[in-house]
Enzyme design. Sequence first.
Site, PDB file in Angstrom:
ATOM      1  N   LYS A  15       0.843  -1.215   0.000  1.00 44.53           N
ATOM      2  CA  LYS A  15       0.000   0.000   0.000  1.00 44.53           C
ATOM      3  C   LYS A  15       0.872   1.256   0.000  1.00 44.53           C
ATOM      4  CE  LYS A  15      -1.906  -1.007   4.002  1.00 44.53           C
ATOM      5  NZ  LYS A  15      -1.205  -2.269   4.313  1.00 44.53           N
ATOM      6  N   ARG A  90      -9.223   1.712   8.835  1.00 36.36           N
ATOM      7  CA  ARG A  90      -8.915   0.342   9.254  1.00 36.36           C
ATOM      8  C   ARG A  90     -10.042  -0.274  10.053  1.00 36.36           C
ATOM      9  NH1 ARG A  90      -2.980   1.045   9.027  1.00 36.36           N
ATOM     10  NH2 ARG A  90      -2.185  -1.056   9.266  1.00 36.36           N
ATOM     11  N   ARG A 129      11.887  -6.805   5.193  1.00 42.09           N
ATOM     12  CA  ARG A 129      11.852  -5.336   5.026  1.00 42.09           C
ATOM     13  C   ARG A 129      12.834  -4.658   5.982  1.00 42.09           C
ATOM     14  NH1 ARG A 129       6.419  -1.953   5.519  1.00 42.09           N
ATOM     15  NH2 ARG A 129       6.153  -3.200   7.387  1.00 42.09           N
ATOM     16  N   ARG A 158      11.690  -2.819  11.131  1.00 41.09           N
ATOM     17  CA  ARG A 158      10.621  -2.042  11.782  1.00 41.09           C
ATOM     18  C   ARG A 158      10.199  -2.795  13.040  1.00 41.09           C
ATOM     19  NH1 ARG A 158       5.564   0.008   8.168  1.00 41.09           N
ATOM     20  NH2 ARG A 158       4.229  -1.087   9.634  1.00 41.09           N
ATOM     21  N   ARG A 169      -0.707  -8.662  13.636  1.00 44.98           N
ATOM     22  CA  ARG A 169      -1.210  -7.632  12.706  1.00 44.98           C
ATOM     23  C   ARG A 169      -2.145  -8.264  11.673  1.00 44.98           C
ATOM     24  NH1 ARG A 169       4.257  -5.305  10.644  1.00 44.98           N
ATOM     25  NH2 ARG A 169       2.976  -4.055   9.217  1.00 44.98           N
TER      26      ARG A 169
HETATM   27  P1  AP5 Z   1       4.863  -1.601   1.866  1.00 47.56           P
HETATM   28  O1  AP5 Z   1       4.613  -0.752   0.673  1.00 47.56           O
HETATM   29  O2  AP5 Z   1       5.548  -0.973   3.047  1.00 47.56           O
HETATM   30  O3  AP5 Z   1       3.516  -2.331   2.322  1.00 47.56           O
HETATM   31  P2  AP5 Z   1       2.320  -1.803   3.206  1.00 47.56           P
HETATM   32  O4  AP5 Z   1       1.104  -2.485   2.685  1.00 47.56           O
HETATM   33  O5  AP5 Z   1       2.325  -0.311   3.256  1.00 47.56           O
HETATM   34  O6  AP5 Z   1       2.769  -2.470   4.579  1.00 47.56           O
HETATM   35  P3  AP5 Z   1       2.843  -1.883   6.040  1.00 47.56           P
HETATM   36  O7  AP5 Z   1       3.492  -2.975   6.851  1.00 47.56           O
HETATM   37  O8  AP5 Z   1       3.491  -0.542   6.087  1.00 47.56           O
HETATM   38  O9  AP5 Z   1       1.319  -1.759   6.340  1.00 47.56           O
HETATM   39  P4  AP5 Z   1       0.576  -1.774   7.655  1.00 47.56           P
HETATM   40  O10 AP5 Z   1      -0.786  -1.479   7.200  1.00 47.56           O
HETATM   41  O11 AP5 Z   1       0.716  -2.976   8.493  1.00 47.56           O
HETATM   42  O12 AP5 Z   1       1.355  -0.652   8.499  1.00 47.56           O
HETATM   43  P5  AP5 Z   1       1.075   0.885   8.797  1.00 47.56           P
HETATM   44  O13 AP5 Z   1       2.369   1.570   8.710  1.00 47.56           O
HETATM   45  O14 AP5 Z   1      -0.078   1.393   7.997  1.00 47.56           O
HETATM   46  O15 AP5 Z   1       5.678  -2.897   1.390  1.00 47.56           O
HETATM   47  C1  AP5 Z   1       6.108  -3.886   2.304  1.00 47.56           C
HETATM   48  C2  AP5 Z   1       7.470  -4.438   1.824  1.00 47.56           C
HETATM   49  O16 AP5 Z   1       7.277  -5.121   0.594  1.00 47.56           O
HETATM   50  C3  AP5 Z   1       8.514  -3.347   1.565  1.00 47.56           C
HETATM   51  O17 AP5 Z   1       9.785  -3.842   1.862  1.00 47.56           O
HETATM   52  C4  AP5 Z   1       8.362  -3.076   0.056  1.00 47.56           C
HETATM   53  O18 AP5 Z   1       9.513  -2.553  -0.511  1.00 47.56           O
HETATM   54  C5  AP5 Z   1       8.042  -4.476  -0.444  1.00 47.56           C
HETATM   55  N1  AP5 Z   1       7.191  -4.481  -1.629  1.00 47.56           N
HETATM   56  C6  AP5 Z   1       6.181  -3.614  -1.947  1.00 47.56           C
HETATM   57  N2  AP5 Z   1       5.595  -3.960  -3.097  1.00 47.56           N
HETATM   58  C7  AP5 Z   1       6.224  -5.100  -3.513  1.00 47.56           C
HETATM   59  C8  AP5 Z   1       6.060  -5.947  -4.648  1.00 47.56           C
HETATM   60  N3  AP5 Z   1       5.129  -5.711  -5.590  1.00 47.56           N
HETATM   61  N4  AP5 Z   1       6.876  -7.030  -4.755  1.00 47.56           N
HETATM   62  C9  AP5 Z   1       7.835  -7.286  -3.812  1.00 47.56           C
HETATM   63  N5  AP5 Z   1       8.044  -6.508  -2.727  1.00 47.56           N
HETATM   64  C10 AP5 Z   1       7.244  -5.431  -2.580  1.00 47.56           C
HETATM   65  O19 AP5 Z   1       0.566   0.834  10.310  1.00 47.56           O
HETATM   66  C11 AP5 Z   1       1.440   0.475  11.362  1.00 47.56           C
HETATM   67  C12 AP5 Z   1       0.681   0.531  12.691  1.00 47.56           C
HETATM   68  O20 AP5 Z   1       0.211   1.877  12.930  1.00 47.56           O
HETATM   69  C13 AP5 Z   1      -0.592  -0.328  12.766  1.00 47.56           C
HETATM   70  O21 AP5 Z   1      -0.314  -1.677  13.105  1.00 47.56           O
HETATM   71  C14 AP5 Z   1      -1.373   0.409  13.863  1.00 47.56           C
HETATM   72  O22 AP5 Z   1      -0.872   0.122  15.139  1.00 47.56           O
HETATM   73  C15 AP5 Z   1      -1.072   1.870  13.572  1.00 47.56           C
HETATM   74  N6  AP5 Z   1      -2.069   2.472  12.638  1.00 47.56           N
HETATM   75  C16 AP5 Z   1      -1.804   2.999  11.411  1.00 47.56           C
HETATM   76  N7  AP5 Z   1      -2.940   3.446  10.846  1.00 47.56           N
HETATM   77  C17 AP5 Z   1      -3.941   3.185  11.740  1.00 47.56           C
HETATM   78  C18 AP5 Z   1      -5.342   3.402  11.718  1.00 47.56           C
HETATM   79  N8  AP5 Z   1      -5.942   3.974  10.658  1.00 47.56           N
HETATM   80  N9  AP5 Z   1      -6.057   3.004  12.806  1.00 47.56           N
HETATM   81  C19 AP5 Z   1      -5.469   2.442  13.861  1.00 47.56           C
HETATM   82  N10 AP5 Z   1      -4.140   2.218  13.953  1.00 47.56           N
HETATM   83  C20 AP5 Z   1      -3.380   2.588  12.888  1.00 47.56           C
END
Ligand code: AP5
Length: 227
Positions: A15, A90, A129, A158, A169
């Site tokens: 994402k 979410r 990652r 991370r 998660r």
């Molecule tokens: P990446 O692009 O980072 O994937 P992502 O879907 O953004 O994954 P995240 O782990 O960042 O998502 P998340 O939703 O768990 O975390 P968030 O930061 O939102 O890609 C992942 C890896 O794969 C990278 O190494 C990338 O380079 C690689 N990659 C990408 N595309 C690829 C491809 N096509 N092929 C191969 N490799 C690829 O949230 C973190 C925490 O914050 C949550 O757990 C929660 O505690 C809190 N939080 C955030 N938002 C909220 C909310 N709205 N409500 C409540 N809590 C929240």
Amino acid sequence: MGLNVIMMGPPGAGKGTQAGRFARARGLLKISTGDILREAIREQNPVALGAKAGMDRGELVDDATMITIVRERLLKPDAAPGFVLDGFPRTVAQARALDEIVAERDNGPLIVVDVVVPEAELARRLASRRICSKCGTNADPFGAAATCTKCGGELVQRTDDDREVVLERLKVYHRATKPVLEYYRERPTFRVVNGAQPPERVAHEMDTLIDDAAAAGVAMKAERQAL
Ligand code: AP5
């Protein structure tokens, strides 16, 4: 009409990668709630520090805090032409609040993109990652750089990419976030993309899907106005 895109999908679906690329390509504001929280933690913001322990366990931050953060950001003038949201909504409560904000802005419908990737691939991506300890940027998963290519910072895992936390998660995603997809699924602006392909292939499909959904949004508005 503004282009208002939200990226849905499980942890590791890509994402953030695709939201950043799409926002840069279309000159839109990218809002990542995970990045906002991690940056606020690095800056020792008291509210974010209070949420850190739960985030490190893979839990969600409470709805009221997240809705306030996103609402304030989306109502700023630089978000007026449109936005790409990564990590929000979410929960169904967050999705309902976002509908209210979008209605208040009155600048185009929401385009919802669900990025689908099998769980084994998600676990593989998150285990390998690395992010920059200084600026938080993801390292290129296909590159060999030993430090951050943006700022030279040290590359680290991370804190929530630990295997046990990733499993939590994913559980939270199934319990709290999957229902959000059902909330959106019947809308003419809902699209699904196969995220288990090389990033440039995902990007290409996503561009086509988003343009198609935007056209459906225009048609939807015209139909409503004709009634
Ligand atoms: P990446 O692009 O980072 O994937 P992502 O879907 O953004 O994954 P995240 O782990 O960042 O998502 P998340 O939703 O768990 O975390 P968030 O930061 O939102 O890609 C992942 C890896 O794969 C990278 O190494 C990338 O380079 C690689 N990659 C990408 N595309 C690829 C491809 N096509 N092929 C191969 N490799 C690829 O949230 C973190 C925490 O914050 C949550 O757990 C929660 O505690 C809190 N939080 C955030 N938002 C909220 C909310 N709205 N409500 C409540 N809590 C929240």
